[in-house]
Design an enzyme around this catalytic site. Structure first.
Site, short mmCIF file in Angstrom:
data_model
loop_
_atom_site.label_atom_id
_atom_site.label_comp_id
_atom_site.label_asym_id
_atom_site.label_seq_id
_atom_site.Cartn_x
_atom_site.Cartn_y
_atom_site.Cartn_z
N LYS A 16 14.69 47.68 -6.03
CA LYS A 16 15.94 46.89 -6.02
C LYS A 16 16.33 46.47 -7.44
CE LYS A 16 13.92 43.98 -3.33
NZ LYS A 16 12.66 44.68 -3.11
N GLY A 40 9.13 40.56 -7.47
CA GLY A 40 8.79 41.12 -8.78
C GLY A 40 9.67 42.34 -8.97
N HIS A 41 10.68 42.22 -9.81
CA HIS A 41 11.66 43.30 -9.98
C HIS A 41 11.52 43.90 -11.37
CE1 HIS A 41 14.38 41.49 -6.61
NE2 HIS A 41 13.16 41.76 -6.21
N LYS A 336 12.15 56.94 -6.26
CA LYS A 336 10.83 57.56 -6.46
C LYS A 336 10.70 58.96 -5.86
CE LYS A 336 7.34 54.82 -7.50
NZ LYS A 336 6.25 53.83 -7.48
P1 GDP Z 1 11.67 45.91 -6.46
O1 GDP Z 1 10.81 44.74 -6.13
O2 GDP Z 1 12.37 46.47 -5.27
O3 GDP Z 1 12.63 45.63 -7.60
O4 GDP Z 1 10.68 47.07 -6.98
P2 GDP Z 1 9.44 46.89 -8.01
O5 GDP Z 1 9.98 46.74 -9.37
O6 GDP Z 1 8.50 45.86 -7.51
O7 GDP Z 1 8.70 48.29 -7.80
C1 GDP Z 1 9.32 49.49 -8.04
C2 GDP Z 1 8.52 50.23 -9.12
O8 GDP Z 1 8.93 51.59 -9.14
C3 GDP Z 1 8.78 49.71 -10.53
O9 GDP Z 1 7.64 49.92 -11.32
C4 GDP Z 1 9.94 50.60 -11.01
O10 GDP Z 1 9.99 50.73 -12.43
C5 GDP Z 1 9.53 51.91 -10.40
N1 GDP Z 1 10.62 52.82 -10.07
C6 GDP Z 1 11.86 52.56 -9.56
N2 GDP Z 1 12.51 53.69 -9.29
C7 GDP Z 1 11.67 54.71 -9.64
C8 GDP Z 1 11.76 56.13 -9.56
O11 GDP Z 1 12.75 56.71 -9.12
N3 GDP Z 1 10.66 56.83 -9.98
C9 GDP Z 1 9.54 56.23 -10.46
N4 GDP Z 1 8.51 56.99 -10.83
N5 GDP Z 1 9.43 54.90 -10.54
C10 GDP Z 1 10.48 54.16 -10.12
P1 IMO Z 2 10.15 42.20 -4.03
O1 IMO Z 2 11.43 41.40 -4.20
C1 IMO Z 2 6.64 43.09 -1.61
C2 IMO Z 2 5.11 39.85 0.94
C3 IMO Z 2 3.73 39.33 0.57
C4 IMO Z 2 3.23 38.94 1.95
C5 IMO Z 2 4.48 38.38 2.63
C6 IMO Z 2 4.59 36.87 2.58
O2 IMO Z 2 9.44 42.45 -5.30
O3 IMO Z 2 10.37 43.40 -3.20
P2 IMO Z 2 5.25 35.17 0.64
O4 IMO Z 2 4.60 34.89 -0.69
O5 IMO Z 2 6.68 35.59 0.54
O6 IMO Z 2 5.07 34.05 1.61
O7 IMO Z 2 4.41 36.42 1.25
O8 IMO Z 2 5.57 38.96 1.94
N1 IMO Z 2 6.09 39.84 -0.18
C7 IMO Z 2 6.47 40.93 -0.85
N2 IMO Z 2 6.03 42.21 -0.79
N3 IMO Z 2 7.65 42.76 -2.45
C8 IMO Z 2 8.12 41.50 -2.51
O9 IMO Z 2 9.20 41.15 -3.24
C9 IMO Z 2 7.50 40.51 -1.71
N4 IMO Z 2 7.70 39.18 -1.54
C10 IMO Z 2 6.84 38.80 -0.59
O10 IMO Z 2 2.94 40.34 -0.03
O11 IMO Z 2 2.84 40.08 2.66
MG MG Z 3 8.83 44.13 -6.33
#
Ligand code: GDP
Ligand code: IMO
Ligand code: MG
Length: 436
Positions: A16, A40-41, A336
């Site tokens: 996201k 964690g974005h 991905k």
């Molecule tokens: P979010 O929480 O939905 O914002 O996603 P996260 O940042 O926690 O996890 C997504 C991970 O995949 C991050 O390390 C991004 O940099 C990485 N990512 C996103 N899109 C792609 C993709 O198309 N390919 C690869 N290899 N990594 C990606």
């Molecule tokens: P983003 O925005 C993945 C999960 C936790 C746990 C459950 C409840 O990066 O996609 P909490 O601390 O919210 O009470 O935990 O939700 N969880 C996530 N898993 N991505 C997240 O955020 C999450 N935020 C919470 O691992 O299972």
């Molecule tokens: Mg995340």
């Protein structure tokens, strides 16, 4: 201009942040509406990686105003740390562009202590929360005893509220959980400092966003978590305590449904989950390592917030259909795809088998979900590296078929496919008629 909404279609971590960053280039305001620093974005810009937990991912672009909506639970200590880290990297986090809703609730050390104590008490049955105090903060909000950020502008009332709040929770911590009490005086002193720092950022987010929308500006709602972590529509109780689905964007920002333009579901080309709870398509062994990675790459499946190894499995289309229905996705951003390169075959889950019967829906009951076995259709893989693909025609035919299959099954167009974490590593497929 409309309110566009980015929503996680699975269990979070779909990508996201990277799509918020992509869309923020043409957006006037980016707003978080649910969750807190459990999110964690990750945004990758050239060699630089930004990991954002609370501040909207639109902050990396210079233009967008960034807003913490009323639906967020906000830990001011984390917020200030994140602001300072961004400022050190040259990002403008001043009150002119970074705004906090007066109505959002704040997280305190008592919430963190309660989250930990509750998880410890649950033992092996724990939810596997991020231990960021999210559940206890929303419990206070819904129980009508929370503290809202608006008090940052009223130091005396804030101090009183903090003392009363900590004293109440200390009873639960010590008497029910046998945990250490929290020092109310120390917390009140810390929060007085945070309040002084953050008061200039306070705003009425609903009014601000409404004015922007009426002035023809565009607003992007940045979802956190994902549809299957939703308190109502997820795998309860193994969920978060908020509504990260499209409806939550409206209540979490104070914007009405007439304003909505696109609802973009971000979906990984496979599935991942952190924490406990059912996962019908979960893989183990070699497949899991293949999908997760070993941790050598920044994008491997290890949590951005907690560092935990994510559970992984093949793409689950039963889940995607469920998510598309609940959120009214106008389109999907698939992420991905590059991770699937090099596989001979790619299974996708199209239905579940429950007690010998094939079902095409995601059961409400965890007990039933636990008995569901995935029914797979097996698609041809591709060997080519797709990380350099930038157009539909660049993609291998088998990858095109994979994308087309997903769109048809979900009955939702796919607008973007990402083939790497970098800003440019995106294929815009919105002009391709995937639904036939
Ligand atoms: P979010 O929480 O939905 O914002 O996603 P996260 O940042 O926690 O996890 C997504 C991970 O995949 C991050 O390390 C991004 O940099 C990485 N990512 C996103 N899109 C792609 C993709 O198309 N390919 C690869 N290899 N990594 C990606
Ligand atoms: P983003 O925005 C993945 C999960 C936790 C746990 C459950 C409840 O990066 O996609 P909490 O601390 O919210 O009470 O935990 O939700 N969880 C996530 N898993 N991505 C997240 O955020 C999450 N935020 C919470 O691992 O299972
Ligand atoms: Mg995340």
């Amino acid at each position: 201009m409309p309110l566009n909404i980015i929503i996680g279609a699975q269990w979070g971590d779909e990508g996201k942040g990277r799509f918020t960053d992509l869309m923020a280039a043409d957006t006037d305001a980016v707003a978080r509406f649910s969750g807190g620093d459990n999110a964690g974005h990750t945004v990758t810009v050239g060699d630089e990686i930004f990991k954002l937990h609370l501040i909207p991912s639109g902050i990396i672009h210079e233009k967008a105003t960034c807003v913490i909506g009323n639906g967020v639970v906000m830990n001011p200590a984390v917020f200030i740390r994140e602001m300072d880290a961004l400022a050190e990297r040259g990002v403008d986090v001043g009150p002119g562009r970074l705004k906090i809703s007066r109505a959002c609730h704040i997280i305190t050390p008592a919430h963190l202590a309660l989250d930990k104590a509750k998880e410890m008490q649950l033992g092996t049955g724990k939810i596997g929360t991020t231990l960021r105090g999210i559940g206890p903060a929303y419990m206070d909000k819904i129980g009508r005893s929370g503290i809202r950020a608006g008090l940052f502008a009223h130091p005396e009332e804030l101090a009183e509220a903090i003392h009363a709040h900590i004293e109440t929770h200390n009873k639960t911590l010590t008497k029910i959980y046998g945990a250490e009490p929290v020092d109310a005086t120390a917390v009140a002193a810390d929060y007085a400092r945070y309040a002084q720092r953050l008061a200039p950022h306070l705003t009425d987010a609903s009014v601000l966003l409404d004015k922007s929308l009426r002035a023809g500006l565009s607003v992007l709602a940045e979802g956190a978590q994902g549809t299957f972590l939703d308190i109502d529509h997820g795998t309860y109780p193994f969920v978060t305590s908020s509504s990260p689905t499209a409806g939550g964007a409206l209540t979490g920002l104070g914007v009405g449904p007439k304003m909505v333009g696109r609802v973009i579901g971000v979906c990984k080309a496979f599935t991942s989950r952190v924490g406990s709870g059912p996962f019908p398509c979960e893989s183990d062994g070699e497949t899991a390592v293949r999908l997760r990675g070993t941790g050598a790459n920044p994008w491997d499946e290890f949590g951005t917030t907690t560092g935990r190894a994510r559970r992984v499995g093949w793409l689950d289309l039963v889940m995607l259909r469920h998510a598309s229905r609940i959120n009214s996705f106008t389109d999907i951003a698939l992420t991905k795809l590059d991770i699937l390169s090099g596989l001979a075959e790619i299974p996708v889950c199209v239905a579940y088998k429950l007690d010998g019967e094939v079902i095409d829906y995601f059961p409400y009951s965890l007990e039933e979900l636990g008995r569901c076995e995935p029914v797979f259709d097996v698609l041809a893989g591709w060997q080519e590296d797709v990380t350099g693909c930038r157009t539909w025609d660049d993609l291998p035919q088998a990858a095109q078929k994979y994308i087309e299959y997903i769109a048809k099954d979900a009955q939702t167009p796919i607008s973007y496919v990402s083939v790497g974490p970098g800003r440019a590593q995106v294929v815009d497929v919105s002009a391709v008629n995937l639904l036939g």
